[in-house]
Design a protein around this motif. Structure first.
Motif, PDB file in Angstrom:
ATOM      1  N   LEU A 119       0.824  -1.205   0.000  1.00  0.00           N
ATOM      2  CA  LEU A 119       0.000   0.000   0.000  1.00  0.00           C
ATOM      3  C   LEU A 119       0.863   1.262   0.000  1.00  0.00           C
ATOM      4  O   LEU A 119       0.494   2.281  -0.598  1.00  0.00           O
ATOM      5  CB  LEU A 119      -0.938   0.001   1.204  1.00  0.00           C
ATOM      6  CG  LEU A 119      -2.085  -1.013   1.153  1.00  0.00           C
ATOM      7  CD1 LEU A 119      -2.766  -1.126   2.510  1.00  0.00           C
ATOM      8  CD2 LEU A 119      -3.105  -0.619   0.082  1.00  0.00           C
ATOM      9  N   ALA A 120       2.024   1.209   0.667  1.00  0.00           N
ATOM     10  CA  ALA A 120       2.941   2.350   0.659  1.00  0.00           C
ATOM     11  C   ALA A 120       3.458   2.609  -0.753  1.00  0.00           C
ATOM     12  O   ALA A 120       3.612   3.764  -1.171  1.00  0.00           O
ATOM     13  CB  ALA A 120       4.098   2.106   1.618  1.00  0.00           C
ATOM     14  N   ILE A 121       3.726   1.547  -1.499  1.00  0.00           N
ATOM     15  CA  ILE A 121       4.166   1.703  -2.889  1.00  0.00           C
ATOM     16  C   ILE A 121       3.047   2.304  -3.735  1.00  0.00           C
ATOM     17  O   ILE A 121       3.278   3.194  -4.562  1.00  0.00           O
ATOM     18  CB  ILE A 121       4.623   0.352  -3.466  1.00  0.00           C
ATOM     19  CG1 ILE A 121       5.873  -0.144  -2.719  1.00  0.00           C
ATOM     20  CG2 ILE A 121       4.930   0.468  -4.961  1.00  0.00           C
ATOM     21  CD1 ILE A 121       6.288  -1.549  -3.100  1.00  0.00           C
ATOM     22  N   VAL A 122       1.821   1.832  -3.515  1.00  0.00           N
ATOM     23  CA  VAL A 122       0.671   2.407  -4.228  1.00  0.00           C
ATOM     24  C   VAL A 122       0.562   3.904  -3.912  1.00  0.00           C
ATOM     25  O   VAL A 122       0.337   4.732  -4.802  1.00  0.00           O
ATOM     26  CB  VAL A 122      -0.634   1.686  -3.846  1.00  0.00           C
ATOM     27  CG1 VAL A 122      -1.839   2.368  -4.488  1.00  0.00           C
ATOM     28  CG2 VAL A 122      -0.582   0.224  -4.259  1.00  0.00           C
ATOM     29  N   ASN A 123       0.730   4.242  -2.640  1.00  0.00           N
ATOM     30  CA  ASN A 123       0.671   5.643  -2.227  1.00  0.00           C
ATOM     31  C   ASN A 123       1.747   6.466  -2.933  1.00  0.00           C
ATOM     32  O   ASN A 123       1.501   7.584  -3.399  1.00  0.00           O
ATOM     33  CB  ASN A 123       0.849   5.727  -0.707  1.00  0.00           C
ATOM     34  CG  ASN A 123       0.179   6.943  -0.103  1.00  0.00           C
ATOM     35  OD1 ASN A 123      -0.783   7.474  -0.643  1.00  0.00           O
ATOM     36  ND2 ASN A 123       0.700   7.394   1.018  1.00  0.00           N
ATOM     37  N   PHE A 124       2.954   5.909  -3.021  1.00  0.00           N
ATOM     38  CA  PHE A 124       4.054   6.593  -3.708  1.00  0.00           C
ATOM     39  C   PHE A 124       3.717   6.813  -5.180  1.00  0.00           C
ATOM     40  O   PHE A 124       3.931   7.903  -5.730  1.00  0.00           O
ATOM     41  CB  PHE A 124       5.340   5.783  -3.581  1.00  0.00           C
ATOM     42  CG  PHE A 124       6.486   6.343  -4.394  1.00  0.00           C
ATOM     43  CD1 PHE A 124       7.241   7.395  -3.918  1.00  0.00           C
ATOM     44  CD2 PHE A 124       6.801   5.805  -5.639  1.00  0.00           C
ATOM     45  CE1 PHE A 124       8.287   7.930  -4.670  1.00  0.00           C
ATOM     46  CE2 PHE A 124       7.834   6.318  -6.400  1.00  0.00           C
ATOM     47  CZ  PHE A 124       8.583   7.380  -5.910  1.00  0.00           C
ATOM     48  N   LEU A 125       3.190   5.780  -5.837  1.00  0.00           N
ATOM     49  CA  LEU A 125       2.850   5.896  -7.252  1.00  0.00           C
ATOM     50  C   LEU A 125       1.771   6.951  -7.463  1.00  0.00           C
ATOM     51  O   LEU A 125       1.795   7.700  -8.449  1.00  0.00           O
ATOM     52  CB  LEU A 125       2.394   4.544  -7.799  1.00  0.00           C
ATOM     53  CG  LEU A 125       3.459   3.438  -7.826  1.00  0.00           C
ATOM     54  CD1 LEU A 125       2.850   2.117  -8.314  1.00  0.00           C
ATOM     55  CD2 LEU A 125       4.640   3.834  -8.703  1.00  0.00           C
TER      56      LEU A 125
END
Length: 417
Positions: A223-229
């Motif tokens: 989810l953190a990666i999704v947030n970054f994207l």
């Protein structure tokens, strides 16, 4: 969840929303005049461009460094004192910038603004404290709507005050932040009970230590990666939108400003009115994926639009992108304990700051090689196509990341208190 009464909880939510609105208005007010003030102090357009870029980088860097610290301080001492001190500091910072005699003082002001505006991490943690997990998507949507309202009203007010004086918007921004401080001083209750607090630790509070929290659970990492994207794709607009609109459609400042205000209004509607009902009906995960999907479709349509009117039409599906961020936040808060909510929001803000540093450089470079007499990328909308692909990848990752049943983490506050 906090045990404050229902009446005080309503007042607290109102304060958080009013504070978010006033804080973002105070920052938005200076947008129309800051580049001109920099130019006045720098003495030339070329120097102003360099200084303006430096100010953006300084602000983002201070956000990256300080957001986890402020989030962890709120986990230790409570949300109320951290929010109030930050808001008061922001008011004093605007006074400093209003009186800044040279660029170095103005640079110091921008650095302090990066520190004090990191209080948004405590505001998000506060909302997590006082709302049940199933209601957090709506709560974060309301904060997002307040942010959007501030970005609509702030630049409009700043533009009008800027006609009086380049310094006047800074004084107004200080007044709005001071008003938010006084309002909170009398209205805001504490949301984090003493027994749920966590001892302060520099190991967790430094930005890299805070990011370790995002690796504590496989789905939290995803989810953190999704947030970054999401953040990375969103900075496309700050990086190239004004240039793209002028080069492709011949739009000037008035058209661009009006369009940005319209974007803010639509975002207010989506985050303030739709997130709660849609998340309640479809669940946070599906709502997040739908939002990212609409964002990808909207940005792709913007990049492919041959006329300005078709670009404006593409803003409608793109507006539903606003469904994604509140539901990502909601999903993430369910995967950490109550005593770690501030640390989580600090880590999230650091992720956004990293994207804020890297994304404009990336999309600026992409745009620079897609325009001119002999561009390496022959299509002027290449940056929009790439951003759409990034969001589509985020939607696929988000679909996989949110599938597991929400965990119920043990509260670590009593252990670490």
């Amino acid at each position: 969840m906090s045990t404050i009464s229902s009446r005080r909880r309503t007042a607290a939510i109102a304060f958080i929303l009013v504070t978010a609105l006033l804080d973002v208005m105070s920052m938005g007010i200076i947008i129309p005049v800051l580049p001109h003030l920099i130019e006045t102090l720098a003495g030339s357009n070329a120097s102003a461009g360099m200084w303006n870029g430096l100010f953006v980088a300084l602000w983002a860097a201070m956000q990256f460094i300080c957001s986890p610290v402020i989030g962890s301080l709120s986990d230790r001492f409570g949300r109320r004192p951290v929010i109030l001190i930050s808001v008061a500091g922001l008011a004093l910072d605007f006074v400093l910038m209003a009186l800044a005699p040279n660029l170095w003082w103005l640079a110091l002001g921008r650095m302090l603004a990066g520190v004090t505006s990191s209080s948004f991490t405590s505001a998000f943690a506060y909302m997590a404290d006082i709302t049940p997990p199933e209601g957090r998507a709506r709560g974060y949507g309301l904060i997002g709507a307040a942010f959007s309202g501030g970005f609509v009203a702030g630049p409009l007010l700043g533009g009008m005050l800027g006609e009086i004086s380049l310094r006047a918007p800074f004084g107004a921004a200080a007044g709005l932040s001071g008003l938010a401080f006084l309002y909170g001083l009398f209205v805001l209750p504490e949301s984090l009970a003493p027994e749920k607090r966590m001892a302060f630790s520099w190991r967790r509070a430094n930005p890299f230590g805070a990011l370790r929290l995002l690796r504590s659970h496989p789905e939290l990492s995803s989810l953190a990666i999704v947030n970054f994207l999401l953040y990375f794709a969103h900075h496309l607009f700050s990086a190239v939108f004004v240039l793209y609109a002028g080069d492709r459609y011949g739009w000037g400042a008035w058209q661009v400003g009006t369009l940005l205000a319209l974007v803010g209004l639509m975002d207010m509607g989506v985050q303030g009115l739709l997130v709660g009902p849609v998340a309640k009906r479809m669940g946070d995960r599906i709502t997040m994926v739908v939002g990212l999907g609409f964002g990808a479709v909207g940005i792709l349509a913007m990049g492919l639009a041959p006329t300005g009117w078709l670009f404006v039409a593409a803003m409608l599906p793109n507006a539903f992108w606003g469904l994604a961020m509140p539901t990502i936040q909601s999903l993430m808060t369910r995967r950490v304990s109550e005593s770690e909510q501030g640390q989580l929001q600090g880590a999230n803000n650091s992720v956004g700051s990293i994207a804020g540093i890297l994304s404009p450089l990336f999309f600026g470079a992409i745009y620079s090689i897609s325009v001119g007499a002999k561009p390496l990328l022959p299509f002027i909308g290449s940056a929009f196509v790439i951003a759409a692909a990034i969001l589509a990848g985020g939607a696929l990752l988000g679909w996989a990341a949110g599938r597991a049943k929400d965990p119920a983490p043990l509260d670590k506050g009593a252990q670490a208190h």
